[in-house]
Design a protein around this motif. Structure first.
Motif, PDB file in Angstrom:
ATOM      1  N   ALA A  28      26.894 -30.786   7.950  1.00  0.00           N
ATOM      2  CA  ALA A  28      25.723 -31.660   7.821  1.00  0.00           C
ATOM      3  C   ALA A  28      25.578 -32.054   6.361  1.00  0.00           C
ATOM      4  O   ALA A  28      26.080 -31.373   5.469  1.00  0.00           O
ATOM      5  N   PHE A  29      24.929 -33.176   6.173  1.00  0.00           N
ATOM      6  CA  PHE A  29      24.661 -33.613   4.795  1.00  0.00           C
ATOM      7  C   PHE A  29      23.399 -34.463   4.789  1.00  0.00           C
ATOM      8  O   PHE A  29      22.985 -34.976   5.843  1.00  0.00           O
ATOM      9  N   GLY A  30      22.788 -34.570   3.636  1.00  0.00           N
ATOM     10  CA  GLY A  30      21.566 -35.363   3.549  1.00  0.00           C
ATOM     11  C   GLY A  30      21.432 -35.993   2.181  1.00  0.00           C
ATOM     12  O   GLY A  30      21.693 -35.342   1.174  1.00  0.00           O
TER      13      GLY A  30
ATOM     14  N   GLY B 153      26.687 -28.990   3.788  1.00  0.00           N
ATOM     15  CA  GLY B 153      27.206 -27.665   4.097  1.00  0.00           C
ATOM     16  C   GLY B 153      27.683 -27.575   5.537  1.00  0.00           C
ATOM     17  O   GLY B 153      27.575 -28.534   6.307  1.00  0.00           O
TER      18      GLY B 153
ATOM     19  N   ARG C  21       6.871 -35.588   1.178  1.00  0.00           N
ATOM     20  CA  ARG C  21       6.767 -34.296   0.485  1.00  0.00           C
ATOM     21  C   ARG C  21       5.625 -34.330  -0.519  1.00  0.00           C
ATOM     22  O   ARG C  21       5.358 -35.374  -1.116  1.00  0.00           O
TER      23      ARG C  21
HETATM   24  N1  PHE Z   1      17.747 -31.576   4.633  1.00  0.00           N
HETATM   25  C1  PHE Z   1      18.137 -31.339   3.258  1.00  0.00           C
HETATM   26  C2  PHE Z   1      17.036 -31.879   2.358  1.00  0.00           C
HETATM   27  O1  PHE Z   1      16.255 -32.689   2.781  1.00  0.00           O
HETATM   28  C3  PHE Z   1      19.412 -32.031   2.913  1.00  0.00           C
HETATM   29  C4  PHE Z   1      20.576 -31.410   3.629  1.00  0.00           C
HETATM   30  C5  PHE Z   1      20.928 -31.862   4.885  1.00  0.00           C
HETATM   31  C6  PHE Z   1      21.261 -30.391   3.054  1.00  0.00           C
HETATM   32  C7  PHE Z   1      21.976 -31.284   5.557  1.00  0.00           C
HETATM   33  C8  PHE Z   1      22.333 -29.808   3.717  1.00  0.00           C
HETATM   34  C9  PHE Z   1      22.669 -30.290   4.938  1.00  0.00           C
HETATM   35  O2  PHE Z   1      16.928 -31.488   1.237  1.00  0.00           O
END
Ligand code: PHE
Length: 339
Positions: A304-306, A283, A193
């Motif tokens: 999903a989560f990150g 979310g 980024r």
């Molecule tokens: N992809 C998001 C990020 O890099 C993180 C995320 C993943 C949020 C999946 C919600 C669900 O900021």
């Protein structure tokens, strides 16, 4: 006989096997003194000859016996000397081999992977150079969508960029599965980024994202999985909380906090007196995202989560500057030599 006395005397003096051999040659060899005497016997009279012959034989036997005895003694002491010089001093300290260890980030990634593998997830990896479609569009971020600004990007061409998260992998896996369930994957990897580097930001960092799709997958499943993960990672006594948030690819979205590892929720400098630390975004997968990748959003749901791996490691080990992970200062790295 004078020769005998002299020979025996000299033999006793012999200090090593080489000297001993010289003496054997000197007395008993082809041109040795005793041999010469015996050769000379032809000149003697018939009466004298047997007497001298007998005497010479006695002397030869005596010298031979002493030679043998002395040889054994010298060999024994040579062996002893060799053994003595070759003994190993077992009390000497050994030479330590410098042993390396895995980079702390690698260790944390493996730790996180192990936790999710234990929960039935599979690992899916993908390219770091990604298309605009998988990185944004397939995740409900059409061109010119203002939420693209949340992730300032490095574009290589108009259509190719260094991925800003590992979510594009999730889109790739969904597409490849062609609507099949269950999907239960985590996607680890490096992401890019356009950030100014400082103590908490890096233009390259590491993410692990998760995706679950199936029948009747609910937000409570997301919460259960993330609580299980947090307790494995930070300790059995931690709690998590979900705060409403926004991500274009999830609806509803939640930011997840874990009780502060330092103060256990009481409030301290690290958690800015809140008792909570933010560890990830999450979310329920947006129906549009499901549909775009070939899933019937009426039939299936998912979450999903990150998370940022560096951030997790910093919270777990109290590391105050993200740049420690990339500077490769041996004093920092050595502290992770624990496996
Ligand atoms: N992809 C998001 C990020 O890099 C993180 C995320 C993943 C949020 C999946 C919600 C669900 O900021």
């Amino acid at each position: 006989m004078e020769v005998k006395e002299r020979a025996l005397g000299e033999l006793q003096q012999a200090a090593n096997l080489a000297e001993l051999n010289d003496l054997r040659v000197k007395y008993l060899g082809k041109k040795g003194e005793l041999t010469e005497i015996m050769k000379g016997m032809g000149k003697l009279s018939a009466e004298e000859r047997p007497l001298l012959g007998q005497l010479a034989n006695e002397v030869r036997d005596a010298i031979g016996a002493i030679l043998e005895e002395k040889k054994e003694a010298l060999e024994a002491s040579a062996l002893e000397a060799q053994l003595r010089s070759q003994t190993i001093d077992v009390t000497l300290p050994g030479r330590t081999l410098a042993k390396g260890n895995k980079h702390p980030l690698t260790q944390i990634i493996e730790q996180i992977e192990d936790i999710f593998i234990g929960l039935g997830f599979e690992i899916a990896e993908g390219p770091e150079l990604e298309t605009d479609y998988y990185n944004f569009e397939a995740l409900n971020l059409p061109k010119d969508h203002p939420a693209r600004d949340m992730q300032d990007s490095f574009y290589v061409t108009e259509d190719l960029l260094m991925r800003t998260h590992t979510s594009p992998n999730q889109a790739r896996v969904m597409e490849a599965k062609q609507g099949e369930v269950p999907v239960k994957i985590i996607c680890p990897g490096r992401v890019y980024r356009r950030d100014d580097d400082d103590a908490t930001h890096s233009h390259v960092f590491t993410q692990i994202e998760g995706l679950v799709i199936g029948k009747d997958i609910r937000m409570s499943d997301l919460k259960g999985i993330l609580l299980a993960f947090s307790r494995e990672m930070f300790g059995d006594d931690v709690q998590i909380r979900l705060r409403p948030s926004f991500f274009p690819f999830t609806e509803p979205s939640a930011e997840v906090d874990v009780t502060c590892a330092v103060c256990k929720g009481k409030g301290c400098r690290v958690c800015k007196e809140t008792g909570w630390l933010e560890i990830l975004g999450s979310g329920m997968v947006h129906p549009k995202v499901l549909e775009m990748s070939g899933y019937d959003s009426e039939k299936y749901t998912g979450f999903a989560f990150g998370m940022g791996v560096e951030r997790i490691a910093m919270l777990k080990y109290g590391i105050e500057d993200i740049r420690h992970f990339y500077n490769n200062d041996i004093r920092f790295l050595r502290q992770f030599n624990r496996r």
